[in-house]
Design a protein around this motif. Structure first.
Motif, PDB file in Angstrom:
ATOM      1  N   PRO A  59       0.836  -1.221   0.000  1.00 32.09           N
ATOM      2  CA  PRO A  59       0.000   0.000   0.000  1.00 32.09           C
ATOM      3  C   PRO A  59       0.864   1.261   0.000  1.00 32.09           C
ATOM      4  CG  PRO A  59       0.111  -0.935   2.195  1.00 32.09           C
ATOM      5  CD  PRO A  59       0.788  -1.923   1.288  1.00 32.09           C
ATOM      6  N   ARG A  60       0.320   2.338  -0.585  1.00 34.94           N
ATOM      7  CA  ARG A  60       1.018   3.622  -0.577  1.00 34.94           C
ATOM      8  C   ARG A  60       0.322   4.650   0.301  1.00 34.94           C
ATOM      9  NH1 ARG A  60       2.568   6.844  -5.597  1.00 34.94           N
ATOM     10  NH2 ARG A  60       3.381   8.116  -3.891  1.00 34.94           N
ATOM     11  N   LYS A  64      -9.593   2.632  -7.716  1.00 33.94           N
ATOM     12  CA  LYS A  64      -8.764   3.355  -8.679  1.00 33.94           C
ATOM     13  C   LYS A  64      -7.353   2.786  -8.776  1.00 33.94           C
ATOM     14  CE  LYS A  64     -11.176   7.805  -8.497  1.00 33.94           C
ATOM     15  NZ  LYS A  64     -11.459   7.826  -9.952  1.00 33.94           N
ATOM     16  N   GLY A  65      -7.131   1.673  -8.072  1.00 39.67           N
ATOM     17  CA  GLY A  65      -5.850   0.990  -8.183  1.00 39.67           C
ATOM     18  C   GLY A  65      -4.856   1.276  -7.076  1.00 39.67           C
ATOM     19  N   TRP A  66      -5.264   2.040  -6.076  1.00 36.45           N
ATOM     20  CA  TRP A  66      -4.353   2.361  -4.984  1.00 36.45           C
ATOM     21  C   TRP A  66      -4.386   1.293  -3.898  1.00 36.45           C
ATOM     22  CZ3 TRP A  66      -0.941   6.383  -4.888  1.00 36.45           C
ATOM     23  CH2 TRP A  66      -1.092   7.353  -5.880  1.00 36.45           C
ATOM     24  N   ILE A  79       2.110   8.284   1.929  1.00 32.49           N
ATOM     25  CA  ILE A  79       1.036   9.275   2.006  1.00 32.49           C
ATOM     26  C   ILE A  79       0.176   8.930   3.219  1.00 32.49           C
ATOM     27  CG2 ILE A  79      -0.942  10.310   0.840  1.00 32.49           C
ATOM     28  CD1 ILE A  79       0.289   9.147  -1.813  1.00 32.49           C
ATOM     29  N   ALA A  80       0.175   9.803   4.223  1.00 31.20           N
ATOM     30  CA  ALA A  80      -0.594   9.557   5.448  1.00 31.20           C
ATOM     31  C   ALA A  80      -1.700  10.594   5.563  1.00 31.20           C
ATOM     32  CB  ALA A  80       0.309   9.616   6.671  1.00 31.20           C
ATOM     33  N   ILE A  81      -2.943  10.133   5.582  1.00 28.70           N
ATOM     34  CA  ILE A  81      -4.115  11.021   5.598  1.00 28.70           C
ATOM     35  C   ILE A  81      -4.843  10.895   6.931  1.00 28.70           C
ATOM     36  CG2 ILE A  81      -6.319  11.556   4.503  1.00 28.70           C
ATOM     37  CD1 ILE A  81      -5.159  10.202   1.942  1.00 28.70           C
ATOM     38  N   PHE A 129      -1.597  12.506  -7.018  1.00 28.39           N
ATOM     39  CA  PHE A 129      -0.453  11.680  -6.644  1.00 28.39           C
ATOM     40  C   PHE A 129       0.003  10.715  -7.731  1.00 28.39           C
ATOM     41  CE2 PHE A 129      -1.726  12.970  -2.310  1.00 28.39           C
ATOM     42  CZ  PHE A 129      -0.488  13.406  -1.862  1.00 28.39           C
ATOM     43  N   LYS A 130      -0.865  10.379  -8.660  1.00 31.81           N
ATOM     44  CA  LYS A 130      -0.402   9.451  -9.689  1.00 31.81           C
ATOM     45  C   LYS A 130       0.388  10.172 -10.791  1.00 31.81           C
ATOM     46  CE  LYS A 130      -4.296   9.316 -12.941  1.00 31.81           C
ATOM     47  NZ  LYS A 130      -5.429   8.502 -13.462  1.00 31.81           N
TER      48      LYS A 130
END
Length: 317
Positions: free
Chosen positions: A119-120, A163-165, A202-204, A316-317
């Motif tokens: 995971p990203r 979406k592929g993430w 990427i931390a949300i 981000f992509k």
């Protein structure tokens, strides 16, 4: 507590009578209000106290204890209003609620849902108990994931995954029983998740804003219409005490601009908090998103997730 209220009123009267005219003009209403809070409710902290504490102590976890109280004070004053997890005396409602929670959290193991081996993105909630207008009990704070930011995080995770993430969604409750330790608690979670999933950059931290007055008019201030659909507006928050504040600010500004280019009116201006960090220094890309407010319904907040996912995906992509 009644004695404290009386004390505050007496103090206000005395100050109004004895303060020189120049002093009264120099002290605006907000400063005066904070002074009364400190005098009457020593358990609360205002901005000035937080900034002083942060300056004196460089320890990450201790500093982040003080990042979260400004908006809290505007809604909660005094110990009697501190958010608590709510119990439901009605057995049928309790059963229905438990079944709903079980359904939402079925995909999770130990409060974690992972949608990819690498995971990203990490989604977590410092104020996990923040609820929307559908769940007003406990001053819009309760362990009600079907009507809280946890539900929004779950939906956003699904939208991004589609979406592929690869996404890690952590539903650990950080703001109960201690609201004041929310950020130090979530800091431990972020560090743990980054250690377990070193592909995440990427931390949300997903929240909702707070409004002291929940009315139809307030709802209009936090919603917009996109493609004929009423959705909650979003907002990016930046803690100006982050050592990487320039990078944090750039991401928040870029995302806000992109959001309004793609979906005009969906994003409010970036909010800059001079006294906070909000753990945004820990990950390469630290983001704090507020989705709607407590004046917004869970349906309106949920409707925003597909647009948030598209914005994050495009950026981000």
């Amino acid at each position: 507590m009644e004695k404290k209220r009386i004390k505050a009123k007496l103090l206000a009267c005395v100050l109004i009578c004895i303060l020189p005219t120049t002093t009264s003009f120099a002290m605006d209403k907000e400063d005066f209000f904070r002074y009364l809070i400190n005098s009457s409710y020593p358990e609360t902290n205002t901005n000035e106290e937080k900034e002083s504490a942060s300056t004196k102590n460089n320890d990450d976890e201790k500093n982040d204890n003080n990042d979260n109280n400004d908006d809290y004070i505007k809604v909660h004053i005094g110990e009697e209003n501190i958010p608590t997890l709510n119990s439901d005396d009605n057995s049928s409602k309790s059963k229905e609620k438990n079944e709903s929670e079980t359904s939402l959290l079925a995909e999770y193991k130990d409060n974690v849902r992972v949608t990819s081996a690498t995971p990203r993105m990490l989604i977590y909630h410092t104020h996990s108990c923040e609820t929307y207008s559908n769940s007003p009990s406990g001053n819009y704070h309760s362990n009600d994931p079907e009507n809280s930011v946890i539900k929004i995080g779950n939906l956003l995770t699904t939208q991004l995954t589609n979406k592929g993430w690869g996404v890690v969604h952590n539903t650990t409750i950080h703001d109960n029983p201690s609201y004041n330790n929310s950020y130090s608690n979530s800091l431990k979670t972020v560090k743990s998740m980054l250690s377990a999933y070193n592909s995440v950059d990427i931390a949300i931290d997903l929240h909702r804003d707070a409004s002291a007055n929940v009315t139809k008019e307030t709802n209009k201030n936090y919603t917009t219409t996109i493609n004929g659909e009423k959705v909650a507006q979003i907002c990016f928050v930046v803690g100006m005490k982050n050592q990487n504040v320039d990078e944090v600010m750039k991401i928040a500004t870029d995302l806000t601009n992109l959001a309004n280019e793609k979906y005009p009116g969906i994003a409010k201006p970036v909010v800059k908090k001079s006294y906070g960090r909000y753990n945004q220094y820990v990950a390469k890309n630290g983001i704090l998103i507020e989705v709607g407010s407590n004046a917004v319904s869970i349906e309106e907040a949920s409707a925003s997730t597909k647009y948030i996912a598209d914005i994050l995906d495009s950026y981000f992509k």
